[in-house]
Design an enzyme around this catalytic site. Structure first.
Site, PDB file in Angstrom:
ATOM      1  N   GLU A   1       4.124  -7.903   1.468  1.00 20.64           N
ATOM      2  CA  GLU A   1       3.421  -7.348   0.312  1.00 20.64           C
ATOM      3  C   GLU A   1       1.933  -7.689   0.384  1.00 20.64           C
ATOM      4  O   GLU A   1       1.065  -6.846   0.126  1.00 20.64           O
ATOM      5  CB  GLU A   1       4.033  -7.903  -0.972  1.00 20.64           C
ATOM      6  CG  GLU A   1       3.345  -7.444  -2.237  1.00 20.64           C
ATOM      7  CD  GLU A   1       3.784  -8.245  -3.446  1.00 20.64           C
ATOM      8  OE1 GLU A   1       3.033  -8.253  -4.437  1.00 20.64           O
ATOM      9  OE2 GLU A   1       4.863  -8.873  -3.402  1.00 20.64           O
TER      10      GLU A   1
ATOM     11  N   ASP B 208      -0.913  -4.787   0.796  1.00 23.74           N
ATOM     12  CA  ASP B 208      -1.977  -4.636  -0.202  1.00 23.74           C
ATOM     13  C   ASP B 208      -3.330  -4.485   0.492  1.00 23.74           C
ATOM     14  O   ASP B 208      -4.136  -3.616   0.141  1.00 23.74           O
ATOM     15  CB  ASP B 208      -1.972  -5.843  -1.132  1.00 23.74           C
ATOM     16  CG  ASP B 208      -3.107  -5.810  -2.134  1.00 23.74           C
ATOM     17  OD1 ASP B 208      -3.133  -4.898  -2.983  1.00 23.74           O
ATOM     18  OD2 ASP B 208      -3.983  -6.695  -2.067  1.00 23.74           O
TER      19      ASP B 208
ATOM     20  N   ASP C 218       5.350  -3.572  -5.808  1.00 25.11           N
ATOM     21  CA  ASP C 218       5.289  -4.647  -4.809  1.00 25.11           C
ATOM     22  C   ASP C 218       6.055  -4.268  -3.541  1.00 25.11           C
ATOM     23  O   ASP C 218       5.605  -4.546  -2.423  1.00 25.11           O
ATOM     24  CB  ASP C 218       5.874  -5.934  -5.397  1.00 25.11           C
ATOM     25  CG  ASP C 218       5.013  -6.524  -6.500  1.00 25.11           C
ATOM     26  OD1 ASP C 218       3.858  -6.089  -6.647  1.00 25.11           O
ATOM     27  OD2 ASP C 218       5.507  -7.410  -7.224  1.00 25.11           O
TER      28      ASP C 218
ATOM     29  N   GLU D 105       4.116  -1.789  -1.426  1.00 22.77           N
ATOM     30  CA  GLU D 105       3.088  -2.470  -0.642  1.00 22.77           C
ATOM     31  C   GLU D 105       3.702  -3.171   0.569  1.00 22.77           C
ATOM     32  O   GLU D 105       3.136  -3.141   1.673  1.00 22.77           O
ATOM     33  CB  GLU D 105       2.343  -3.476  -1.510  1.00 22.77           C
ATOM     34  CG  GLU D 105       1.426  -2.841  -2.546  1.00 22.77           C
ATOM     35  CD  GLU D 105       0.731  -3.850  -3.424  1.00 22.77           C
ATOM     36  OE1 GLU D 105      -0.365  -3.551  -3.923  1.00 22.77           O
ATOM     37  OE2 GLU D 105       1.281  -4.963  -3.630  1.00 22.77           O
TER      38      GLU D 105
END
Length: 228
Positions: free
Chosen positions: A37, A41, A110, A113
């Site tokens: 994650e 991101d 989440d 990502e």
């Protein structure tokens, strides 16, 4: 319906779909997805930023920043995750499932990502760029007025606006502070306040700290009569 990209290494996708709650309940389970994650991101921010930079040379830095922020915020990423059917295939613990984790915008965002981070490791940046372009196309068009190529007023950067007001009025920047948090690990809700020179101007709640502080800033602007 949008489709998940094909992985050369399925174990990377499996890890991206695995929430901490599942690992906690299954000894010997593979690693949960929080590291992926983190990577996703960063990759997503870069890829979307480059895409907007090349596509809209007439937009200012501030407009590009606002547009990117809206495209990668929790509600939008959760929509992408839903389109890809990620909620149905996430590996969740029983508690998260009972709490309707498969529909939780925070978990969906989440996991999306994490999937992007896994796909980057699996197939490289070029593949991620192609995937993002195809998936984000409609969302970008919805946020940019085609006639004038002006970023829609719906993507106001409220925290920047509040900071500008605070500096102009009090020569100080706003201070965001945590009031409290509630809920289980897989579905926490954060409450943040924002104060300027010791006075609280707004309070906000959200699944992520970033969302809670943005809502607090928006509520502060509304109280000040500065929100449009």
């Amino acid at each position: 319906m949008a489709k998940l990209p094909s992985f050369n290494n399925p174990s990377l996708l499996d890890c991206a779909l695995t929430h901490r709650s599942y690992v906690n309940e299954h000894r010997g389970a593979i690693e949960h997805n929080e590291r992926l994650e983190f990577l996703g991101d960063a990759v997503l921010g870069f890829v979307v930023g480059e895409l907007l930079y090349r596509r809209y040379p007439e937009l200012s830095e501030a407009q590009l920043t606002r547009l990117r922020s809206r495209l990668v915020d929790e509600p939008q990423l959760a929509k992408f995750a839903a389109q890809l059917g990620i909620g149905e295939i996430m590996h969740l613990g029983q508690g998260a499932i009972k709490d309707r984790g498969r529909e939780n915008p925070s978990l969906l965002s989440d996991t999306f990502e994490a999937m992007v981070g896994a796909y980057f490791l699996d197939s490289g940046m070029e593949a991620v760029q192609e995937f993002v372009r195809s998936l984000f196309e409609d969302a970008i068009n919805d946020l940019v007025m085609p006639e004038s190529r002006v970023v829609s007023v719906t993507i106001i950067d409220v925290k920047n606006r509040l900071q500008q007001w605070a500096l102009a009025t009090h020569q100080e920047v706003p201070e965001y502070f945590l009031i409290g948090e509630s809920g289980p690990d897989h579905g926490k809700e954060f409450t943040f306040g924002v104060r300027i020179k010791g006075q609280v101007y707004g309070i906000g709640k959200g699944r992520r700290k970033q969302d809670a502080t943005k809502i607090a800033a928006e509520n502060a602007l509304k109280q000040l009569g500065e929100f449009v």
